[in-house]
Design a protein around this motif. Structure first.
Motif, mmCIF file in Angstrom:
data_model
loop_
_atom_site.group_PDB
_atom_site.id
_atom_site.type_symbol
_atom_site.label_atom_id
_atom_site.label_comp_id
_atom_site.label_asym_id
_atom_site.label_seq_id
_atom_site.Cartn_x
_atom_site.Cartn_y
_atom_site.Cartn_z
ATOM 1 N N ILE A 31 38.114 39.873 36.644
ATOM 2 C CA ILE A 31 36.931 40.541 37.182
ATOM 3 C C ILE A 31 37.309 41.270 38.460
ATOM 4 O O ILE A 31 38.025 40.732 39.319
ATOM 5 N N TRP A 32 36.826 42.513 38.612
ATOM 6 C CA TRP A 32 37.139 43.330 39.782
ATOM 7 C C TRP A 32 36.746 42.608 41.055
ATOM 8 O O TRP A 32 35.684 41.990 41.155
ATOM 9 N N ASP A 33 37.618 42.673 42.061
ATOM 10 C CA ASP A 33 37.406 42.016 43.349
ATOM 11 C C ASP A 33 37.706 43.034 44.442
ATOM 12 O O ASP A 33 38.822 43.556 44.532
ATOM 13 N N ALA A 34 36.733 43.329 45.291
ATOM 14 C CA ALA A 34 36.874 44.344 46.336
ATOM 15 C C ALA A 34 38.004 44.040 47.308
ATOM 16 O O ALA A 34 38.574 44.948 47.915
ATOM 17 N N SER A 35 38.380 42.779 47.453
ATOM 18 C CA SER A 35 39.410 42.413 48.426
ATOM 19 C C SER A 35 40.829 42.485 47.857
ATOM 20 O O SER A 35 41.797 42.286 48.588
ATOM 21 N N ARG A 36 40.939 42.803 46.604
ATOM 22 C CA ARG A 36 42.249 42.810 45.942
ATOM 23 C C ARG A 36 42.812 44.225 45.863
ATOM 24 O O ARG A 36 42.073 45.193 45.725
ATOM 25 N N THR A 37 44.131 44.354 45.934
ATOM 26 C CA THR A 37 44.809 45.632 45.720
ATOM 27 C C THR A 37 45.285 45.663 44.276
ATOM 28 O O THR A 37 45.935 44.729 43.808
ATOM 29 N N TYR A 38 44.946 46.748 43.574
ATOM 30 C CA TYR A 38 45.289 46.878 42.159
ATOM 31 C C TYR A 38 46.421 47.884 41.979
ATOM 32 O O TYR A 38 46.306 49.035 42.385
ATOM 33 N N PRO A 39 47.533 47.451 41.371
ATOM 34 C CA PRO A 39 48.651 48.368 41.130
ATOM 35 C C PRO A 39 48.379 49.259 39.916
ATOM 36 O O PRO A 39 47.501 48.961 39.096
ATOM 37 N N GLN A 56 47.399 52.979 42.556
ATOM 38 C CA GLN A 56 47.124 51.796 43.366
ATOM 39 C C GLN A 56 45.871 52.038 44.192
ATOM 40 O O GLN A 56 45.681 53.117 44.749
ATOM 41 N N ASN A 57 45.006 51.037 44.249
ATOM 42 C CA ASN A 57 43.801 51.166 45.056
ATOM 43 C C ASN A 57 43.294 49.794 45.459
ATOM 44 O O ASN A 57 43.655 48.781 44.883
ATOM 45 N N SER A 58 42.431 49.809 46.466
ATOM 46 C CA SER A 58 41.840 48.581 46.972
ATOM 47 C C SER A 58 40.435 48.900 47.469
ATOM 48 O O SER A 58 40.240 49.889 48.181
ATOM 49 N N GLY A 59 39.475 48.078 47.096
ATOM 50 C CA GLY A 59 38.116 48.243 47.569
ATOM 51 C C GLY A 59 37.335 49.372 46.926
ATOM 52 O O GLY A 59 36.220 49.653 47.336
ATOM 53 N N ILE A 60 37.897 50.015 45.917
ATOM 54 C CA ILE A 60 37.198 51.102 45.226
ATOM 55 C C ILE A 60 36.587 50.538 43.951
ATOM 56 O O ILE A 60 37.304 50.155 43.034
ATOM 57 N N ARG A 61 35.278 50.498 43.915
ATOM 58 C CA ARG A 61 34.548 49.910 42.787
ATOM 59 C C ARG A 61 34.720 50.800 41.546
ATOM 60 O O ARG A 61 34.552 52.016 41.622
ATOM 61 N N PRO A 62 35.050 50.199 40.398
ATOM 62 C CA PRO A 62 35.145 50.988 39.167
ATOM 63 C C PRO A 62 33.839 51.740 38.893
ATOM 64 O O PRO A 62 32.751 51.195 39.041
ATOM 65 N N GLY A 63 33.974 53.010 38.548
ATOM 66 C CA GLY A 63 32.817 53.850 38.273
ATOM 67 C C GLY A 63 32.305 54.578 39.501
ATOM 68 O O GLY A 63 31.405 55.399 39.408
ATOM 69 N N GLU A 64 32.889 54.284 40.650
ATOM 70 C CA GLU A 64 32.497 54.929 41.899
ATOM 71 C C GLU A 64 33.746 55.375 42.640
ATOM 72 O O GLU A 64 34.833 54.938 42.365
#
Length: 79
Positions: A31-39, A56-64
């Motif tokens: 599940i997406w977590d705003a505090s996590r960095t996604y490679p 790579q991104n962090s804190g960017i909500r999917p769909g926004e």
């Protein structure tokens, strides 16, 4: 003689395996977590849908927030 034949015959296969194993893998990270960095190559679940990112991104909500996430599987409607 046979050893040389076997080495010559298997060299292309070894090279192909090496190439395939060096490719980026697909990662489902829950599940997406705003505090996590996604490679790059990450998949997450958010609001019942599955999303994928190539950057790579962090804190960017999917769909926004631009084009960081792409919808992979849209959640189904209820009956």
């Amino acid at each position: 003689m046979i050893g040389d034949f076997v080495l010559k015959a298997t060299a292309p296969l070894k090279n192909r395996i090496k190439e395939l194993e060096s490719r980026a893998t697909l990662r489902y990270l829950g599940i997406w977590d705003a505090s996590r960095t996604y490679p790059p190559g990450s998949f997450v679940t958010h609001a019942g849908s599955i999303w994928h990112t190539d950057a790579q991104n962090s804190g960017i909500r999917p769909g926004e927030g631009g084009n960081f996430w792409r919808l992979a599987v849209k959640r189904g409607g209820s009956k």
